[in-house]
Design a protein around this motif. Structure first.
Motif, short mmCIF file in Angstrom:
data_model
loop_
_atom_site.label_atom_id
_atom_site.label_comp_id
_atom_site.label_asym_id
_atom_site.label_seq_id
_atom_site.Cartn_x
_atom_site.Cartn_y
_atom_site.Cartn_z
N CYS A 36 149.16 30.08 -20.11
CA CYS A 36 149.64 31.00 -21.15
C CYS A 36 148.39 31.68 -21.69
CB CYS A 36 150.35 30.23 -22.25
SG CYS A 36 151.76 29.30 -21.61
N PRO A 84 144.75 24.44 -20.16
CA PRO A 84 144.50 24.34 -18.71
C PRO A 84 143.00 24.34 -18.38
CG PRO A 84 146.15 26.01 -19.17
CD PRO A 84 145.58 25.62 -20.49
N ARG A 126 154.42 33.80 -20.74
CA ARG A 126 155.29 32.64 -20.83
C ARG A 126 156.30 32.55 -19.70
NH1 ARG A 126 154.31 28.10 -23.39
NH2 ARG A 126 156.48 27.79 -23.96
N TYR A 157 147.12 32.61 -24.40
CA TYR A 157 146.42 32.21 -25.63
C TYR A 157 145.84 30.80 -25.55
CZ TYR A 157 150.98 30.04 -25.87
OH TYR A 157 152.10 29.33 -25.55
N CYS A 158 146.16 30.05 -24.48
CA CYS A 158 146.01 28.59 -24.55
C CYS A 158 144.81 28.06 -23.77
CB CYS A 158 147.28 27.92 -24.05
SG CYS A 158 147.23 26.14 -24.22
N GLN A 172 151.88 17.93 -21.28
CA GLN A 172 151.80 19.28 -21.87
C GLN A 172 152.99 20.09 -21.38
OE1 GLN A 172 149.89 20.23 -24.09
NE2 GLN A 172 148.23 18.73 -24.05
N HIS A 180 158.68 22.88 -20.98
CA HIS A 180 158.51 24.33 -20.85
C HIS A 180 159.86 24.92 -20.44
CE1 HIS A 180 157.14 28.25 -19.68
NE2 HIS A 180 155.89 27.96 -20.06
N CYS A 199 147.77 21.17 -17.10
CA CYS A 199 148.79 22.22 -17.15
C CYS A 199 148.42 23.32 -16.18
CB CYS A 199 148.88 22.78 -18.57
SG CYS A 199 150.16 24.04 -18.68
FE1 SF4 Z 1 150.24 24.94 -20.72
FE2 SF4 Z 1 151.64 24.75 -22.99
FE3 SF4 Z 1 149.16 25.73 -23.03
FE4 SF4 Z 1 151.13 27.15 -21.95
S1 SF4 Z 1 150.97 26.52 -24.11
S2 SF4 Z 1 149.09 26.82 -21.05
S3 SF4 Z 1 152.39 25.54 -21.05
S4 SF4 Z 1 149.74 23.65 -22.47
#
Ligand code: SF4
Ligand code: SAM
Length: 419
Positions: free
Chosen positions: A139, A145, A255, A141-142, A179, A216, A135
């Motif tokens: 984002c 990646p 986002r 929080y995520c 993803q 997305h 990815c």
């Molecule tokens: Fe990627 Fe989805 Fe995580 Fe956002 S929430 S960084 S789009 S995997």
């Protein structure tokens, strides 16, 4: 016969990878075992998207320590999102593990084999096919990646021949995974997009249904929506995570869309794809999320009325932008309270949406049996149960719905409608 055991936690991507790995083992003469104690090879396919998942992985890894001590010949491998770029460091933390390999990177002996060799001999009626790894979105929080790297799409020809082979071996429905599945293709030489791929796959004889997840909002194009509406095999189901109903929180989440954009997009999808089922993901208790901002999420979900909502309490993931820069300042009890409120709201909405199917006839692909009842899904992805003595495994049947709940439907088979 040597035995293998795969323990999987996390997303569909992990489940698909574990399935591929499992069939490869079978082809090498291994047999699946339901208990780790009996296995010669154990693979843990890990997830660290939330702290609770990471804790379960660590507990499982620690529990396997004594097994390895008792039986040093046991091979223990770990894949999935726990495996970050610093493999040397995790090796130090878990010295009893023999191999760590990154998601999608089969270990050396697996890599040598042709991808098609790893396909199951007898696939289930509904199979997952990863089409894009990684990815690029970051984002805040995520962790994905950082653990799965940048986006890498598989070529159209490779996916097409894999799907053709799976259909030849008995699969009826294919779910394309990524993803960020709707950004498929931008990194390939000819820059095909997901719509082009769907058009290609839609031509495969014997394939009954196509799906894809997760999309997305920023990559959901008008062309893709029109293609889904137009293609007969592509099902009326879109997974489109919104994450929050507050523009300020969306910005802090990085986002890259607004609530207004998202609202327009769902309007366009619903306008062009009749009967579409929309699902979404929501995070509650993101750093500094006020009661009013939470209320905005609640209002958006009440307004848009999704078929399914996956709600999660914010969990800081070390190394992510949010964990580094924002204080996790919503107490756990308040996060839980907000989560319960969304779940209750959604239960009511799903009950009402599903009740509209009462006395209607729906097409179901039968995927198996549970507690003596046949089970399958509608084109919109709804779970349906029915009882009958016939053998309907892998068949498309028409079911008249007699009972509905927020989570599933029950009905009776209409015998004239079997394909
Ligand atoms: Fe990627 Fe989805 Fe995580 Fe956002 S929430 S960084 S789009 S995997
Ligand atoms: N790529 C998809 C997207 O853009 O939403 C989903 C991928 S993510 C692995 C799956 C879901 O996990 C997300 O939609 C989000 O709701 C949730 N999630 C990810 N990181 C999280 C975190 N740190 N805390 C709570 N939930 C999280």
């Amino acid at each position: 016969m040597p035995q293998y055991y795969i323990w999987t936690i996390g997303c569909q991507m992990n489940k698909a990878e574990s399935e591929g790995l499992g069939s490869f083992f079978e082809q090498r003469g291994y047999q699946a075992t339901a208990t780790a104690e009996k296995a010669d090879i154990i693979v843990l396919n890990s997830c660290v998207v939330r702290q609770s998942a990471e804790d379960r992985v660590i507990n499982k890894l620690n529990a396997l320590k004594s097994l390895k001590r008792l039986r040093p010949s046991l091979t223990l491998a770990v894949t999935g999102c726990l495996v970050n770029s610093d493999i040397e460091q995790i090796k130090k933390n878990f010295p009893h593990v023999d191999y760590f390999f990154k998601p999608g990177d089969y270990p050396q002996w697996l890599e040598k084999a042709e991808r098609t060799q790893a396909l199951p001999q007898h696939p289930p009626p509904s199979v997952y096919v990863p089409i894009i790894q990684g990815c690029n979105n970051f984002c805040s929080y995520c962790i994905v990646p950082y653990r799965r790297g940048r986006e890498r799409s598989r070529p159209v020809a490779e996916i097409t021949s894999e799907v053709r082979e799976l259909v030849h071996r008995g699969a009826k429905e294919v779910t394309l995974l990524g993803q960020n599945v709707d950004s498929y293709g931008h990194d390939l030489p000819d820059k095909p997009d997901l719509a082009d791929l769907l058009i290609e796959l839609n031509n495969i004889d014997g394939l009954a249904r196509l799906r894809f997840l997760t999309s997305h909002p920023k990559d959901m194009s008008a062309k893709l929506i029109e293609t889904v509406a137009y293609l007969d095999k592509t099902c009326e189901q879109i997974n489109l995570p919104v994450q929050s109903g507050s523009n300020d929180i969306l910005e802090a989440m990085r986002r890259s869309y607004t609530v207004e954009h998202y609202r327009r997009l769902t309007g366009e999808i619903r306008g062009k794809i009749p009967g579409v089922a929309l699902s979404t993901d929501v995070i509650v208790g993101f750093p500094s999320e006020s009661k009013e901002q939470f209320q905005q999420t609640f209002s958006l979900l009440s307004e848009l009325r999704f078929d399914t909502v996956h709600v999660a309490a914010y969990s800081p993931r070390p190394g992510t932008i949010a964990a580094k820069e924002l204080e996790d300042n919503i107490p756990a009890a308040e996060k839980k309270r907000r989560l319960n409120i969304i779940e209750q709201l959604q239960e009511g909405i799903a009950a009402e949406i599903n009740a509209q199917l009462l006395d209607k006839t729906v097409e179901v692909l039968v995927e198996g049996k549970q507690k003596g009842k046949w089970q399958g899904r509608t084109r919109s992805g709804k779970l349906v149960f029915f009882s009958d003595n016939g053998d309907y495994m892998g068949q498309l049947v028409n079911i008249r719905i007699e009972k509905t709940s927020p989570w599933s439907l029950q009905g009776k088979i209409e015998l004239s409608g079997i394909n």
